[in-house]
Design a protein around this motif. Structure first.
Motif, PDB file in Angstrom:
ATOM      1  N   UNK A 230     -15.856 -38.220  22.993  1.00 12.40           N
ATOM      2  CA  UNK A 230     -14.494 -37.962  22.498  1.00 12.40           C
ATOM      3  C   UNK A 230     -14.396 -36.568  21.879  1.00 12.40           C
ATOM      4  N   UNK A 231     -15.458 -36.167  21.182  1.00  9.13           N
ATOM      5  CA  UNK A 231     -15.455 -34.823  20.584  1.00  9.13           C
ATOM      6  C   UNK A 231     -15.386 -33.769  21.700  1.00  9.13           C
ATOM      7  N   UNK A 232     -16.149 -34.020  22.762  1.00  7.89           N
ATOM      8  CA  UNK A 232     -16.125 -33.095  23.888  1.00  7.89           C
ATOM      9  C   UNK A 232     -14.737 -33.034  24.532  1.00  7.89           C
ATOM     10  N   UNK A 233     -14.115 -34.199  24.674  1.00  5.78           N
ATOM     11  CA  UNK A 233     -12.744 -34.237  25.252  1.00  5.78           C
ATOM     12  C   UNK A 233     -11.766 -33.424  24.407  1.00  5.78           C
ATOM     13  N   UNK A 234     -11.880 -33.574  23.090  1.00  3.49           N
ATOM     14  CA  UNK A 234     -10.996 -32.803  22.202  1.00  3.49           C
ATOM     15  C   UNK A 234     -11.260 -31.302  22.319  1.00  3.49           C
ATOM     16  N   UNK A 235     -12.548 -30.973  22.375  1.00  6.18           N
ATOM     17  CA  UNK A 235     -12.927 -29.560  22.456  1.00  6.18           C
ATOM     18  C   UNK A 235     -12.403 -28.944  23.756  1.00  6.18           C
ATOM     19  N   UNK A 236     -12.576 -29.687  24.837  1.00  3.13           N
ATOM     20  CA  UNK A 236     -12.119 -29.159  26.128  1.00  3.13           C
ATOM     21  C   UNK A 236     -10.593 -29.019  26.145  1.00  3.13           C
ATOM     22  N   UNK A 237      -9.898 -29.965  25.518  1.00  2.29           N
ATOM     23  CA  UNK A 237      -8.432 -29.880  25.462  1.00  2.29           C
ATOM     24  C   UNK A 237      -8.004 -28.651  24.648  1.00  2.29           C
ATOM     25  N   UNK A 238      -8.719 -28.388  23.573  1.00  3.39           N
ATOM     26  CA  UNK A 238      -8.418 -27.195  22.766  1.00  3.39           C
ATOM     27  C   UNK A 238      -8.662 -25.932  23.592  1.00  3.39           C
ATOM     28  N   UNK A 239      -9.771 -25.937  24.326  1.00  2.00           N
ATOM     29  CA  UNK A 239     -10.112 -24.748  25.114  1.00  2.00           C
ATOM     30  C   UNK A 239      -9.119 -24.503  26.248  1.00  2.00           C
ATOM     31  N   UNK A 240      -8.665 -25.604  26.832  1.00  2.00           N
ATOM     32  CA  UNK A 240      -7.667 -25.511  27.897  1.00  2.00           C
ATOM     33  C   UNK A 240      -6.367 -24.903  27.337  1.00  2.00           C
ATOM     34  N   UNK A 241      -5.991 -25.364  26.157  1.00  2.00           N
ATOM     35  CA  UNK A 241      -4.783 -24.858  25.481  1.00  2.00           C
ATOM     36  C   UNK A 241      -4.924 -23.355  25.204  1.00  2.00           C
ATOM     37  N   UNK A 242      -6.085 -22.984  24.650  1.00  2.00           N
ATOM     38  CA  UNK A 242      -6.319 -21.568  24.337  1.00  2.00           C
ATOM     39  C   UNK A 242      -6.278 -20.716  25.598  1.00  2.00           C
ATOM     40  N   UNK A 243      -6.856 -21.272  26.679  1.00  2.00           N
ATOM     41  CA  UNK A 243      -6.904 -20.543  27.948  1.00  2.00           C
ATOM     42  C   UNK A 243      -5.491 -20.295  28.470  1.00  2.00           C
TER      43      UNK A 243
END
Ligand code: BLA
Length: 323
Positions: A230-243
């Motif tokens: 779940x932490x990884x999913x959140x991190x990836x979602x944040x990174x996608x947003x930043x991208x």
């Protein structure tokens, strides 16, 4: 050209009080003769002051390591100022604000990114103001899908629908958007354009205060995730947003005009959307394989290409209707 310039200030002297920190910036600007906001009926400093004060009622604001490099700069023509603040807390990876004041515009870009252990939405306030017009996005940007799935929407937005409806009355839908943008917006997004008026700014300030207060309640209540996946999913979602935002922010053109290409790029990637080069290795094309370059740009006649959602795509119960 370096950051900081002649009116940078020491972090150490600002101690733990966010308010004196902010005032210091304003005073620095005033000392330099910036009375730019006087020709506008709005200044966004009080918005940021409010947010910092409220945050420090809930938790301890710590200066971000970014603060030393990104604080205040003049625009290249010497007629405008960019003021930047950044903090972190036990649950917030980065709270940062950029205020731009020139003779012709006032801009606020205020975003708060939770740490990856929390799936709380990203707080997002983007206001672009000229003498005549305003482009406004105020939202709790969802981290996960709320269009095709219900769980995240139920968790964070169900109880906030009345708040969204209250302000939707004052702020009609701002018109067509790229289809990517809509996926980053929540059912309570305030996406609007309006003609400048002090009465509208009062309502906008009220909306900002209400949205920020409910966001603070969400992050207060959030329980630290321990599940690695779940932490990884959140991190990836944040990174996608930043991208998305580092690549497509509609403010890029303005930033480049004010500070030049190199500084604008650095501001975008290292300050505004800090983490885009560190939190993940996927690229824009990995995240947005269907994005067509022409979406969201203006054609020669000034018309929008490839945009949709002419009207608010959510109904009054928060269901996505699309169009
Ligand atoms: C326009 N800013 C816009 C638009 C949106 C946003 C949706 C309408 C044009 C479009 O559909 O792209 C904001 N878009 C967002 C946000 C997200 C998103 C917040 O996807 C989050 C996921 N705006 C700023 C800053 C500046 C700025 C810092 O935030 C200037 C420095 C300017 N925004 C700006 C300008 C326009 C704009 C000039 C009009 C651009 C145009 O019409 O092409």
């Amino acid at each position: 050209m370096g950051f900081g310039g002649s009116f940078s200030f020491s972090l150490k002297s600002s101690s733990s009080s966010s308010f004196s920190f902010q005032q210091h910036t304003v005073q620095s600007l005033k000392r330099r003769g910036f009375s730019i906001q006087s020709c506008f009926s709005v200044s966004y400093h009080k918005f940021v002051d409010f947010a910092l004060d409220q945050t420090s009622l809930h938790t301890q604001l710590l200066p971000s390591p970014l603060q030393e490099k990104y604080n205040s700069i003049n625009s290249n023509d010497g007629k405008g100022a960019l003021s930047m603040l950044s903090f972190e807390t036990d649950k917030i990876r980065l709270l940062r604000s950029l205020i731009i004041e020139t003779e012709t515009m006032q801009v606020l870009d205020f975003t708060v990114f939770p740490k990856a252990e929390y799936d709380v939405p990203i707080f997002c306030a983007n206001f672009f103001t000229t003498a005549k017009t305003n482009i406004v996005v105020l939202d709790l940007n969802p981290l996960h899908d709320i269009i095709n799935q219900n769980d995240y929407k139920e968790k964070y937005f169900k109880s906030l629908i009345p708040l969204g409806l209250k302000y939707a009355e004052h702020f009609p839908w701002g018109g067509k958007l790229t289809s990517e943008s809509i996926k980053f917006f929540s059912p309570i997004v305030i996406w609007t354009r309006f003609t400048s008026s002090s009465q509208k700014y009062e309502v906008l300030y009220s909306a900002f205060r209400d949205y920020y207060k409910v966001w603070l309640e969400l992050i207060d209540a959030a329980v630290k995730e321990t599940d690695e996946y779940q932490i990884f999913r959140n991190l990836e979602a944040q990174h996608r947003y930043l991208t998305w935002r580092a690549e497509k922010d509609p403010g890029q053109g303005v930033l480049k005009k004010l500070t030049g290409d190199r500084l604008a790029k650095d501001l975008l990637r290292s300050f505004l959307f800090n983490g885009v080069d560190e939190l993940g290795s996927k690229t824009f094309d990995d995240y947005f394989p269907h994005y067509h370059g022409e979406e969201g740009t203006l054609n020669k006649n000034g018309g929008n290409v490839g945009k949709s959602f002419e009207n608010r795509p959510w109904d009054a119960s928060g269901k996505f209707r699309g169009q």
